[in-house]
Write a protein that holds these residues in place. Structure first.
Motif, PDB file in Angstrom:
ATOM      1  N   PRO A 120      14.859  29.162  36.342  1.00 27.64           N
ATOM      2  CA  PRO A 120      13.525  29.431  35.948  1.00 27.64           C
ATOM      3  C   PRO A 120      12.705  28.409  36.053  1.00 27.64           C
ATOM      4  N   GLU A 121      13.169  27.374  36.190  1.00 26.97           N
ATOM      5  CA  GLU A 121      11.986  26.095  36.288  1.00 26.97           C
ATOM      6  C   GLU A 121      12.842  24.998  36.945  1.00 26.97           C
ATOM      7  N   LEU A 122      12.007  24.298  37.650  1.00 29.60           N
ATOM      8  CA  LEU A 122      12.366  22.933  38.414  1.00 29.60           C
ATOM      9  C   LEU A 122      11.581  21.742  37.800  1.00 29.60           C
ATOM     10  N   VAL A 123      11.923  20.862  36.915  1.00 35.55           N
ATOM     11  CA  VAL A 123      11.234  19.773  36.527  1.00 35.55           C
ATOM     12  C   VAL A 123      11.532  18.572  37.369  1.00 35.55           C
ATOM     13  N   LEU A 124      10.492  18.245  37.848  1.00 29.83           N
ATOM     14  CA  LEU A 124      10.386  17.159  38.799  1.00 29.83           C
ATOM     15  C   LEU A 124      10.993  15.679  37.901  1.00 29.83           C
ATOM     16  N   ASN A 125      11.955  15.027  38.633  1.00 33.60           N
ATOM     17  CA  ASN A 125      12.477  13.856  37.866  1.00 33.60           C
ATOM     18  C   ASN A 125      11.980  12.858  38.631  1.00 33.60           C
ATOM     19  N   GLN A 126      12.204  12.783  39.919  1.00 33.35           N
ATOM     20  CA  GLN A 126      11.817  11.590  40.949  1.00 33.35           C
ATOM     21  C   GLN A 126      11.672  12.202  42.289  1.00 33.35           C
ATOM     22  N   ALA A 127      10.642  11.880  43.072  1.00 30.59           N
ATOM     23  CA  ALA A 127      10.320  11.997  44.450  1.00 30.59           C
ATOM     24  C   ALA A 127      10.224  10.456  45.076  1.00 30.59           C
ATOM     25  N   ILE A 128      10.996  10.298  46.167  1.00 26.64           N
ATOM     26  CA  ILE A 128      11.070   8.969  46.963  1.00 26.64           C
ATOM     27  C   ILE A 128      10.858   9.290  48.178  1.00 26.64           C
ATOM     28  N   LEU A 129      10.205   8.660  48.950  1.00 26.56           N
ATOM     29  CA  LEU A 129      10.036   8.479  50.456  1.00 26.56           C
ATOM     30  C   LEU A 129      10.236   6.950  50.863  1.00 26.56           C
ATOM     31  N   VAL A 148       8.065   1.398  46.206  1.00 26.54           N
ATOM     32  CA  VAL A 148       8.082   2.304  47.081  1.00 26.54           C
ATOM     33  C   VAL A 148       7.643   3.740  46.667  1.00 26.54           C
ATOM     34  N   LEU A 149       7.375   3.876  45.291  1.00 24.22           N
ATOM     35  CA  LEU A 149       6.939   4.826  44.582  1.00 24.22           C
ATOM     36  C   LEU A 149       5.621   5.625  44.710  1.00 24.22           C
ATOM     37  N   VAL A 150       5.340   6.634  44.922  1.00 27.62           N
ATOM     38  CA  VAL A 150       3.963   7.127  44.878  1.00 27.62           C
ATOM     39  C   VAL A 150       3.829   8.528  44.354  1.00 27.62           C
ATOM     40  N   ALA A 151       2.717   8.585  43.625  1.00 29.53           N
ATOM     41  CA  ALA A 151       2.214   9.840  42.858  1.00 29.53           C
ATOM     42  C   ALA A 151       2.010  10.714  43.748  1.00 29.53           C
ATOM     43  N   PRO A 152       2.498  12.098  43.304  1.00 25.30           N
ATOM     44  CA  PRO A 152       1.970  13.213  44.453  1.00 25.30           C
ATOM     45  C   PRO A 152       0.441  13.652  43.906  1.00 25.30           C
ATOM     46  N   THR A 153      -0.073  14.285  45.047  1.00 24.35           N
ATOM     47  CA  THR A 153      -1.262  15.005  44.891  1.00 24.35           C
ATOM     48  C   THR A 153      -1.125  16.409  44.586  1.00 24.35           C
ATOM     49  N   VAL A 154      -2.092  17.120  43.897  1.00 28.23           N
ATOM     50  CA  VAL A 154      -1.685  18.565  43.464  1.00 28.23           C
ATOM     51  C   VAL A 154      -2.968  19.375  43.844  1.00 28.23           C
ATOM     52  N   SER A 155      -2.572  20.256  44.777  1.00 27.75           N
ATOM     53  CA  SER A 155      -3.519  21.282  44.988  1.00 27.75           C
ATOM     54  C   SER A 155      -3.050  22.585  44.973  1.00 27.75           C
ATOM     55  N   GLY A 156      -3.522  23.258  43.961  1.00 25.79           N
ATOM     56  CA  GLY A 156      -2.974  24.710  43.814  1.00 25.79           C
ATOM     57  C   GLY A 156      -1.471  24.717  43.669  1.00 25.79           C
ATOM     58  N   ASN A 157      -0.875  25.341  44.424  1.00 20.82           N
ATOM     59  CA  ASN A 157       0.609  25.495  44.324  1.00 20.82           C
ATOM     60  C   ASN A 157       1.280  24.558  45.403  1.00 20.82           C
ATOM     61  N   GLY A 160       1.861  17.161  47.268  1.00 12.45           N
ATOM     62  CA  GLY A 160       2.154  16.214  48.338  1.00 12.45           C
ATOM     63  C   GLY A 160       2.360  14.707  47.953  1.00 12.45           C
ATOM     64  N   TRP A 161       3.128  14.105  48.828  1.00 11.94           N
ATOM     65  CA  TRP A 161       3.283  12.843  48.702  1.00 11.94           C
ATOM     66  C   TRP A 161       3.289  12.091  50.214  1.00 11.94           C
ATOM     67  N   ALA A 162       2.420  11.206  50.314  1.00 14.76           N
ATOM     68  CA  ALA A 162       2.387  10.388  51.510  1.00 14.76           C
ATOM     69  C   ALA A 162       1.982   8.833  51.313  1.00 14.76           C
ATOM     70  N   ARG A 163       2.660   8.180  52.296  1.00 15.10           N
ATOM     71  CA  ARG A 163       2.228   6.892  52.208  1.00 15.10           C
ATOM     72  C   ARG A 163       2.528   6.098  53.463  1.00 15.10           C
ATOM     73  N   ASP A 164       1.929   4.771  53.842  1.00 15.02           N
ATOM     74  CA  ASP A 164       2.519   3.978  54.744  1.00 15.02           C
ATOM     75  C   ASP A 164       3.911   3.266  54.455  1.00 15.02           C
ATOM     76  N   TYR A 172       5.561   7.916  55.672  1.00 17.18           N
ATOM     77  CA  TYR A 172       6.520   9.132  55.199  1.00 17.18           C
ATOM     78  C   TYR A 172       5.511  10.041  54.618  1.00 17.18           C
ATOM     79  N   ARG A 173       5.911  11.338  54.840  1.00 16.62           N
ATOM     80  CA  ARG A 173       4.988  12.473  54.118  1.00 16.62           C
ATOM     81  C   ARG A 173       6.059  13.477  53.751  1.00 16.62           C
ATOM     82  N   LEU A 174       5.961  14.030  52.452  1.00 11.41           N
ATOM     83  CA  LEU A 174       6.597  15.357  52.099  1.00 11.41           C
ATOM     84  C   LEU A 174       5.604  16.441  51.298  1.00 11.41           C
TER      85      LEU A 174
END
Length: 673
Positions: A120-129, A148-157, A160-164, A172-174
């Motif tokens: 029913p739901e996936l709660v984001l715990n941690q994203a790592i690039l 190494v952590l970077v906050a996500p950008t949110v656009s609609g649905n 995105g995570w990206a950094r040098d 990296y980009r996710l």
């Protein structure tokens, strides 16, 4: 300790006891694609052009998504909060190679795929690039370097995570787009659609430099067994720059894994592959001849440099903490250049093509003879090769409890050191190294064969353990009750005899640690034990658990039946080097039996014992054939029989097995009798 079969398998996975391997293709632009299902993990591998990636989707109560790239040992991962009920991922769109550019126009390579999960739901715990090493640390210990952590950008649905990279290199980009369901406000969770599923389109990319695959004719010589899963795995892990130890956790060079794999696979490898592996070891030797265990590359190297010297350098950093690998190089390179038909045919050309190879190898041999000298002159335990101060591991059992608190490992001191000395003497006597040998080196190497004889004849005595029959029977009966298995077969094998074996290690005071172990396979591969010693080694390996190491679910690598209770609690079916089966050990047992049976000096009774053991071993290997390309597996005991279970499927397992492991491909070169 309780049986692994009681209350520790995650719900919905109790029947996932084996590996399923999908189809693969490798031709022209189609590249390499294959699928492996193991325990809770669904694995998708792809290699096409500059793209090589391994997607791992973990189902169950703790869902996770990881994409690991051989390029730079880099990766991206997303960990979600625990679910109230198990949920399974389904790949609905197979990974496809993808090329994008970063904000500065630099290329990024990776994959795009689609997947759904019935939650029913996936709660984001941690994203790592970052580096796979960073992802690995977070997965096992829950720690991550904050930089190494970077906050996500949110656009609609779309999230995105990206950094040098930390040094400014391409990073990296996710990107995660919800195609069934929605993104919760703030981007902290993903919600299911009307069908109760969350559907995702995911793009994962790295800017690290791609490696160069070894093409088919440069990888295998045509004599290999036709084993699709092993062939796929070896192709994915084999590159001109280096062989990767395994994926997803070990997508880079490891010295031990490379050398043992070369030894086991040598009959089926093309010369270009053997030499690529040997070169990767030689070029990473320390100035004093030590073999590098693991390398820190790309962003993990940057992280280490920032902590060690305050720079943002990405220059590789090599770990030389392990002691066994330094003594593996000489026996393996001698096996290739002196014994292997293809290798010996152009051994001189190998060194002429790059004189640094001989110089580097001599540096290693110099260290071998120097470090072995003290025991050869005065053979007592204090002069054995021990672990570096402050370390709990130093050989292939490189987890904290792998040696049960031991300080002087059996395999290093009783097999690898004398094997390295013998190989050093042979290499020096071959004339191949003459241009790189000075007078001092010649004098030192002239003593190597005699020193090897002393090590062979005296070291093993320090590790010898004998249990009287009554004590052994009591221990087997009590331990069988602890682990909830029947002792009948083990007691029948014991009979009325005492039980003798070599300790897994000596403690710091020279006392044997009485853990039965599988490291006798090194003697089968690199030694020529006396018929009496050989018969004992085989008897221990082949004896039924919990006396010896053999079960219907595989040959175990350790058995603490005679050890103290605290040791038994640390060497279990849930531990990385516990009462579990490792594929490469079974392969080494098979290859070692073949090697010993090629001898002409064995009495008929011992030869018959080896033939019987080999037949029984292959019955075990065939019984767990779906597991053999994996790194390791555990077992459950049910209805009077041992059954294999994927390591990591149990909630008590300390980690998870890799679905693609270099040395587990050894069966390409090892055939049943």
């Amino acid at each position: 300790m309780t049986s692994i079969g009681r209350g520790v398998l995650a719900a919905g996975t109790a029947l996932v006891l084996a590996i399923g391997t999908g189809c693969a293709r490798e031709s022209g632009s189609a590249g390499l694609r294959f699928t492996v299902a193991e325990g809770l993990n669904s694995n998708e591998f792809i290699r096409e052009g500059p793209v090589a990636a391994h997607l791992v989707l973990r189902s169950g109560r703790d869902p996770r998504m990881v994409v690991a790239f051989p390029a730079g040992n880099s990766g991206v991962g997303v960990w979600f909060a625990p679910l109230s009920a198990p949920a399974a991922w389904t790949v609905t769109g197979a990974p496809q190679p993808r090329r994008e550019s970063d904000s500065r126009g630099r290329p990024l390579y990776g994959i795009a795929f689609e997947a759904t999960i019935a939650a029913p739901e996936l709660v984001l715990n941690q994203a790592i690039l970052s580096s796979v090493r960073v992802l690995r640390d977070f997965d096992q210990h829950g720690t991550v370097a904050p930089e190494v952590l970077v906050a996500p950008t949110v656009s609609g649905n779309t999230l995105g995570w990206a950094r040098d990279r930390l040094d400014g290199a391409p990073g990296y980009r996710l990107t995660i787009t919800v195609i069934d369901g929605s993104v919760r406000p703030g981007g902290t969770a993903l919600a299911a659609g009307a069908d109760g599923r969350i559907g995702l389109r995911i793009s994962s990319l790295t800017g690290d430099t791609p490696l160069t695959p070894l093409p088919g004719n440069d990888l295998l010589n045509g004599t290999q067994r036709r084993l699709g899963s092993a062939g796929n795995t070896l192709a994915y892990l084999g590159y001109r720059e280096k062989f990767l130890a395994g994926s997803w956790h070990f997508d880079t060079y490891f010295g031990r894994d490379t050398l043992i794999s070369l030894m086991l696979l040598m009959p089926a490898l093309a010369p270009a592959a053997v030499e690529a592996g040997l070169d990767s070891v030689l070029t990473r030797l320390s100035p004093d001849g030590r073999v590098a265990h693991e390398e820190s590359v790309s962003e993990y190297a940057v992280l280490q440099h920032r902590r060690q010297d305050g720079t943002a350098s990405a220059a590789p950093i090599y770990d030389y903490a392990m002691i066994d690998e330094t003594y593996l190089l000489a026996p393996v390179i001698a096996a290739y250049l002196l014994d292997d038909r293809a290798g010996s045919a152009h051994a001189r050309d190998y060194f002429r093509a790059d004189p640094r190879r001989a110089t580097d190898l001599v540096g290693n041999l110099r260290r071998v003879v120097a470090t072995a000298g003290a025991f050869a002159r005065d053979p007592r335990y204090a002069n054995l090769i021990g672990l570096p101060p402050g370390q709990a591991a130093g050989q292939w059992r490189d987890s904290a409890d792998g040696l049960a608190g031991g300080w002087y490992p059996y395999d290093v001191n009783c097999v690898l050191v004398p094997a390295a000395l013998e190989a050093a003497a042979r290499l020096a006597g071959s004339g191949l190294l003459d241009p790189a040998l000075g007078a001092t080196d010649r004098a030192a190497l002239a003593q190597a064969a005699a020193d090897a004889t002393i090590w062979r004849s005296t070291a093993a005595r320090l590790f010898s353990v004998t249990m009287g029959n009554a004590d052994a029977a009591r221990a087997v009966t009590a331990y069988a009750a602890e682990v909830e298995v029947r002792p009948d077969d083990a007691l029948a094998a014991l009979g009325s005899n005492p039980f003798s074996f070599n300790a897994i290690a000596l403690d710091a005071d020279g006392g044997p640690i009485p853990v039965v172990h599988s490291d006798e396979v090194f003697d089968l591969l690199f030694g020529a034990p006396t018929p009496e010693a050989l018969a004992r080694e085989i008897a221990i390996m082949a004896a039924p658990f919990p006396l010896g190491l053999t079960t219907g679910a595989g040959v175990l690598v350790a058995n603490p039946v005679f050890a103290d209770p605290d040791v038994r609690q640390r060497i279990t079916a849930h531990d990385y080097h516990g009462t579990v089966a490792w594929s490469w050990v079974q392969a080494a047992f098979a290859a070692g039996l073949n090697r010993q049976l090629a001898r002409t000096d064995l009495p008929g009774g011992v030869r018959d014992q080896l033939i019987v053991a080999r037949k029984a071993l292959w019955q075990t290997i065939d019984a767990v054939a779906p597991m053999r390309n994996s790194e390791l597996w555990s077992w459950i005991y049910r209805d009077g029989a041992y059954q294999p279970v994927a390591f990591g499927a149990g909630t008590a397992d300390v980690t998870e097995s890799d679905a693609a492991q270099l040395w587990s491909t050894a069966y390409l070169a090892i055939a049943p009798p």
